[in-house]
Design a protein around this motif. Structure first.
Motif, PDB file in Angstrom:
ATOM      1  N   VAL A  22       1.369  -0.843   0.424  1.00  0.00           N
ATOM      2  CA  VAL A  22      -0.207  -0.246  -0.405  1.00  0.00           C
ATOM      3  C   VAL A  22       0.964   1.360   0.124  1.00  0.00           C
ATOM      4  CG1 VAL A  22      -1.905   1.239   0.553  1.00  0.00           C
ATOM      5  CG2 VAL A  22      -1.942  -1.396   1.478  1.00  0.00           C
ATOM      6  N   ASP A  23       0.817   1.900  -1.408  1.00  0.00           N
ATOM      7  CA  ASP A  23       1.420   3.257  -1.150  1.00  0.00           C
ATOM      8  C   ASP A  23       3.463   3.075  -1.087  1.00  0.00           C
ATOM      9  OD1 ASP A  23       2.662   5.629  -2.173  1.00  0.00           O
ATOM     10  OD2 ASP A  23       2.009   6.172  -0.083  1.00  0.00           O
ATOM     11  N   ASP A  24       4.085   3.680   0.321  1.00  0.00           N
ATOM     12  CA  ASP A  24       4.947   2.800   0.884  1.00  0.00           C
ATOM     13  C   ASP A  24       4.653   2.419   1.947  1.00  0.00           C
ATOM     14  OD1 ASP A  24       4.107   4.826   2.191  1.00  0.00           O
ATOM     15  OD2 ASP A  24       5.665   6.298   2.731  1.00  0.00           O
ATOM     16  N   VAL A  25       4.118   1.541   2.589  1.00  0.00           N
ATOM     17  CA  VAL A  25       4.032   1.023   3.756  1.00  0.00           C
ATOM     18  C   VAL A  25       3.381  -1.075   3.040  1.00  0.00           C
ATOM     19  CG1 VAL A  25       2.473   0.460   5.380  1.00  0.00           C
ATOM     20  CG2 VAL A  25       2.859   2.437   5.098  1.00  0.00           C
ATOM     21  N   THR A  26       4.318  -1.740   3.435  1.00  0.00           N
ATOM     22  CA  THR A  26       3.565  -2.887   3.515  1.00  0.00           C
ATOM     23  C   THR A  26       3.926  -4.068   4.277  1.00  0.00           C
ATOM     24  OG1 THR A  26       5.105  -3.686   1.377  1.00  0.00           O
ATOM     25  CG2 THR A  26       5.391  -5.364   2.551  1.00  0.00           C
ATOM     26  N   LEU A  27       2.704  -4.731   4.447  1.00  0.00           N
ATOM     27  CA  LEU A  27       2.415  -5.447   5.416  1.00  0.00           C
ATOM     28  C   LEU A  27       1.856  -6.915   5.222  1.00  0.00           C
ATOM     29  CD1 LEU A  27      -1.721  -3.642   6.257  1.00  0.00           C
ATOM     30  CD2 LEU A  27       0.451  -2.599   6.941  1.00  0.00           C
ATOM     31  N   PHE A  28       2.384  -7.265   6.016  1.00  0.00           N
ATOM     32  CA  PHE A  28       2.350  -9.006   5.498  1.00  0.00           C
ATOM     33  C   PHE A  28       1.944  -9.577   6.860  1.00  0.00           C
ATOM     34  CE2 PHE A  28       7.018  -7.614   5.070  1.00  0.00           C
ATOM     35  CZ  PHE A  28       7.236  -8.410   3.525  1.00  0.00           C
ATOM     36  N   CYS A  29       1.219 -11.173   6.354  1.00  0.00           N
ATOM     37  CA  CYS A  29      -0.036 -10.718   6.755  1.00  0.00           C
ATOM     38  C   CYS A  29      -0.126 -12.896   6.317  1.00  0.00           C
ATOM     39  CB  CYS A  29      -1.610 -10.937   6.431  1.00  0.00           C
ATOM     40  SG  CYS A  29      -2.220 -10.277   5.161  1.00  0.00           S
ATOM     41  N   HIS A  30      -1.035 -13.394   6.892  1.00  0.00           N
ATOM     42  CA  HIS A  30      -1.350 -14.632   6.493  1.00  0.00           C
ATOM     43  C   HIS A  30      -2.527 -15.499   5.711  1.00  0.00           C
ATOM     44  CE1 HIS A  30       1.008 -16.600   8.479  1.00  0.00           C
ATOM     45  NE2 HIS A  30       1.204 -15.645  10.108  1.00  0.00           N
ATOM     46  N   PRO A  31      -2.641 -15.581   3.924  1.00  0.00           N
ATOM     47  CA  PRO A  31      -3.592 -15.459   3.244  1.00  0.00           C
ATOM     48  C   PRO A  31      -5.087 -16.522   4.140  1.00  0.00           C
ATOM     49  CG  PRO A  31      -2.455 -17.244   2.796  1.00  0.00           C
ATOM     50  CD  PRO A  31      -1.604 -16.423   4.091  1.00  0.00           C
ATOM     51  N   PHE A  79      -7.834   0.678  -2.312  1.00  0.00           N
ATOM     52  CA  PHE A  79      -7.707  -0.921  -2.552  1.00  0.00           C
ATOM     53  C   PHE A  79      -7.199  -1.179  -3.699  1.00  0.00           C
ATOM     54  CE2 PHE A  79      -9.615  -0.682   1.909  1.00  0.00           C
ATOM     55  CZ  PHE A  79      -8.617  -1.811   1.991  1.00  0.00           C
ATOM     56  N   ALA A  80      -8.085  -0.147  -4.640  1.00  0.00           N
ATOM     57  CA  ALA A  80      -7.495  -0.668  -6.223  1.00  0.00           C
ATOM     58  C   ALA A  80      -6.489  -0.804  -6.838  1.00  0.00           C
ATOM     59  CB  ALA A  80      -8.704  -0.269  -7.029  1.00  0.00           C
ATOM     60  N   LYS A  81      -5.520   0.274  -6.494  1.00  0.00           N
ATOM     61  CA  LYS A  81      -4.581   0.985  -6.146  1.00  0.00           C
ATOM     62  C   LYS A  81      -3.218   0.555  -6.069  1.00  0.00           C
ATOM     63  CE  LYS A  81      -5.283   5.866  -7.978  1.00  0.00           C
ATOM     64  NZ  LYS A  81      -5.146   6.987  -7.745  1.00  0.00           N
ATOM     65  N   SER A  82      -3.381  -0.395  -4.731  1.00  0.00           N
ATOM     66  CA  SER A  82      -2.978  -1.455  -4.025  1.00  0.00           C
ATOM     67  C   SER A  82      -2.581  -2.418  -4.620  1.00  0.00           C
ATOM     68  CB  SER A  82      -2.727  -1.714  -2.536  1.00  0.00           C
ATOM     69  OG  SER A  82      -3.674   0.215  -1.874  1.00  0.00           O
ATOM     70  N   THR A  83      -1.487  -3.052  -4.235  1.00  0.00           N
ATOM     71  CA  THR A  83      -1.253  -4.894  -4.541  1.00  0.00           C
ATOM     72  C   THR A  83      -0.467  -5.481  -3.692  1.00  0.00           C
ATOM     73  OG1 THR A  83       1.502  -4.250  -5.138  1.00  0.00           O
ATOM     74  CG2 THR A  83      -0.102  -3.882  -6.719  1.00  0.00           C
ATOM     75  N   ALA A  84      -1.368  -6.526  -4.061  1.00  0.00           N
ATOM     76  CA  ALA A  84      -0.960  -8.183  -2.739  1.00  0.00           C
ATOM     77  C   ALA A  84       0.069  -9.060  -3.945  1.00  0.00           C
ATOM     78  CB  ALA A  84      -2.801  -8.595  -2.553  1.00  0.00           C
ATOM     79  N   ILE A 138      -2.936  -8.713  -8.209  1.00  0.00           N
ATOM     80  CA  ILE A 138      -1.718  -9.747  -7.045  1.00  0.00           C
ATOM     81  C   ILE A 138      -1.121  -9.321  -8.362  1.00  0.00           C
ATOM     82  CG2 ILE A 138      -1.151 -11.663  -7.187  1.00  0.00           C
ATOM     83  CD1 ILE A 138      -4.260 -12.387  -6.567  1.00  0.00           C
ATOM     84  N   VAL A 139       0.644  -9.323  -7.947  1.00  0.00           N
ATOM     85  CA  VAL A 139       1.763  -8.514  -8.583  1.00  0.00           C
ATOM     86  C   VAL A 139       2.529  -9.882  -7.959  1.00  0.00           C
ATOM     87  CG1 VAL A 139       3.300  -7.164  -8.981  1.00  0.00           C
ATOM     88  CG2 VAL A 139       0.878  -6.100  -9.004  1.00  0.00           C
ATOM     89  N   ASP A 140       3.337 -10.324  -9.454  1.00  0.00           N
ATOM     90  CA  ASP A 140       3.821 -11.498  -9.004  1.00  0.00           C
ATOM     91  C   ASP A 140       5.387 -10.884  -8.356  1.00  0.00           C
ATOM     92  OD1 ASP A 140       2.393 -13.331  -9.406  1.00  0.00           O
ATOM     93  OD2 ASP A 140       2.667 -13.380 -11.226  1.00  0.00           O
ATOM     94  N   LEU A 141       6.386 -10.585  -7.550  1.00  0.00           N
ATOM     95  CA  LEU A 141       7.659 -10.645  -7.290  1.00  0.00           C
ATOM     96  C   LEU A 141       8.540 -10.707  -8.411  1.00  0.00           C
ATOM     97  CD1 LEU A 141       8.288 -13.225  -3.636  1.00  0.00           C
ATOM     98  CD2 LEU A 141       7.838 -10.396  -4.145  1.00  0.00           C
ATOM     99  N   PRO A 142       9.595 -10.035  -8.895  1.00  0.00           N
ATOM    100  CA  PRO A 142      10.034  -8.692  -7.560  1.00  0.00           C
ATOM    101  C   PRO A 142       9.186  -7.389  -8.032  1.00  0.00           C
ATOM    102  CG  PRO A 142      11.503  -9.187  -9.309  1.00  0.00           C
ATOM    103  CD  PRO A 142      10.797 -10.358  -9.768  1.00  0.00           C
ATOM    104  N   ILE A 143       8.918  -7.163  -6.575  1.00  0.00           N
ATOM    105  CA  ILE A 143       8.405  -6.041  -6.297  1.00  0.00           C
ATOM    106  C   ILE A 143       9.465  -5.217  -5.993  1.00  0.00           C
ATOM    107  CG2 ILE A 143       5.849  -6.790  -6.097  1.00  0.00           C
ATOM    108  CD1 ILE A 143       6.212  -5.976  -3.464  1.00  0.00           C
ATOM    109  N   THR A 144       9.082  -3.437  -6.374  1.00  0.00           N
ATOM    110  CA  THR A 144       9.797  -2.318  -6.019  1.00  0.00           C
ATOM    111  C   THR A 144       9.465  -1.587  -4.404  1.00  0.00           C
ATOM    112  OG1 THR A 144      10.556  -1.907  -7.863  1.00  0.00           O
ATOM    113  CG2 THR A 144      10.907  -0.210  -6.764  1.00  0.00           C
ATOM    114  N   TYR A 145       9.765  -1.926  -4.050  1.00  0.00           N
ATOM    115  CA  TYR A 145       9.698  -0.466  -2.950  1.00  0.00           C
ATOM    116  C   TYR A 145      10.453   0.180  -2.176  1.00  0.00           C
ATOM    117  CZ  TYR A 145       8.852   0.094   2.071  1.00  0.00           C
ATOM    118  OH  TYR A 145       8.253   0.784   3.804  1.00  0.00           O
TER     119      TYR A 145
END
Length: 318
Positions: free
Chosen positions: A27-36, A61-66, A87-94
């Protein structure tokens, strides 16, 4: 990753630990890790909506990625669809750094080369004397890669290509320079001025020094949000750190018995290398000085068959 430790603490309390592979919600410049899991996803979504109502900064949420990490698409797709994130595959840019579960490849770091090359003022180069080009190399071309060198060790090829750009602009005013244009060997150029160089950063050594800072902070500052996460370092970086530091014992809770240099500025590996090889890796990484000295518990960490030389080093260490 969270911007505030308090947010991280709230999530840890609300999300129970499981052995299920996590996903990354970017989400923008914040990354949250959670279980699916449906419950976890709903809690995360509720927290973000609560934050939006409290601050007025609503999450789109439409502009965020999982991003899925180590889990199958089919099993978690219905869960992710409840968020409405693509859904975006790795690698992603943070924050300009490629995130991947493996070491970034040369192809993934090519944007860094493009960014450095884009700052070359080719049409102005002929209007600048060599002193001016030197300052631009030190303050711009050498500074751009530092952000990524803080957290990862680029492949040797990337470092060579970055050095080629710096060398070419300094001597010839363009991205590349032939051998005849280079007046001084680049290793001499990259030395400090006090050692006869021009003070240009040696990116390989600078990167190692920057990454070694995290080892220093992990030993000296437990208040950091990432403290205790078990950061990964190369054998070369760890060897450089341990060769440059020693430990003064306080209460012994933060000093590793088998790894740190706490015995008159020396480590067990330096005093008894053959005995050190008999210690399981898990014990070497976890045994503290206060634990090891209690009832001579360190002697119980020794496994395997001991020869004459190992027994000799055991008595020396005792």
């Amino acid at each position: 990753m969270f911007k505030r430790a308090t947010e991280l603490g709230i999530i840890r309390q609300l999300l129970p630990s499981r052995s299920i592979p996590p996903i990354s919600l970017y989400v923008d410049d914040v990354t949250l890790f959670c279980h699916p899991q449906p419950d976890d996803i709903e809690v995360v979504k509720a927290i973000l909506q609560l934050f939006g109502r409290a601050s007025g900064l609503h999450v789109n949420f439409a502009k965020s990625t999982a991003t899925l990490i180590g889990c199958e698409d089919d099993t978690v797709m219905p869960v992710i669809e409840s968020l409405g994130c693509p859904i975006v595959d790795l690698p992603i840019t943070y924050l300009g750094i490629p995130l991947t579960i493996r070491r970034p490849t040369t192809a993934q770091l090519l944007p860094l080369l493009d960014k450095v090359a884009a700052r070359l003022p080719i049409w102005k180069a002929w209007l600048m004397n060599r002193a001016g080009r030197l300052e631009l190399v030190k303050l711009v071309l050498s500074a751009i890669p530092l952000h990524q060198l803080l957290v990862l060790a680029p492949p040797k090829r990337i470092l060579r290509m970055l050095k080629r750009i710096q060398r070419g602009f300094l001597w010839a005013g363009r991205a590349e320079a032939k051998g005849g244009h280079c007046h001084v060997n680049w290793r001499r150029v990259a030395r400090p001025k006090s050692l006869g160089g021009l003070g240009v950063h040696d990116l390989e050594r600078t990167g190692m020094a920057l990454r070694t800072r995290w080892l220093w902070f992990s030993k000296t500052d437990e208040r950091r949000a990432w403290a205790g996460l078990g950061l990964q370092f190369s054998a070369e970086e760890q060897a450089f750190f341990f060769a440059s530091t020693y430990t003064s014992i306080g209460n012994g809770h933060n000093t590793k018995f088998w790894e740190d240099r706490w015995i008159n500025g020396r480590s067990v590996c330096e005093i008894a290398p053959l005995l050190h090889a008999c210690i399981p890796k898990r014990q070497r990484k976890s045994r503290t000085v206060v634990e090891g000295l209690h009832a001579h518990l360190w002697a119980r960490d020794i496994h395997g068959v001991l020869g004459v030389h190992e027994i000799d080093q055991y008595l020396l260490l005792w």
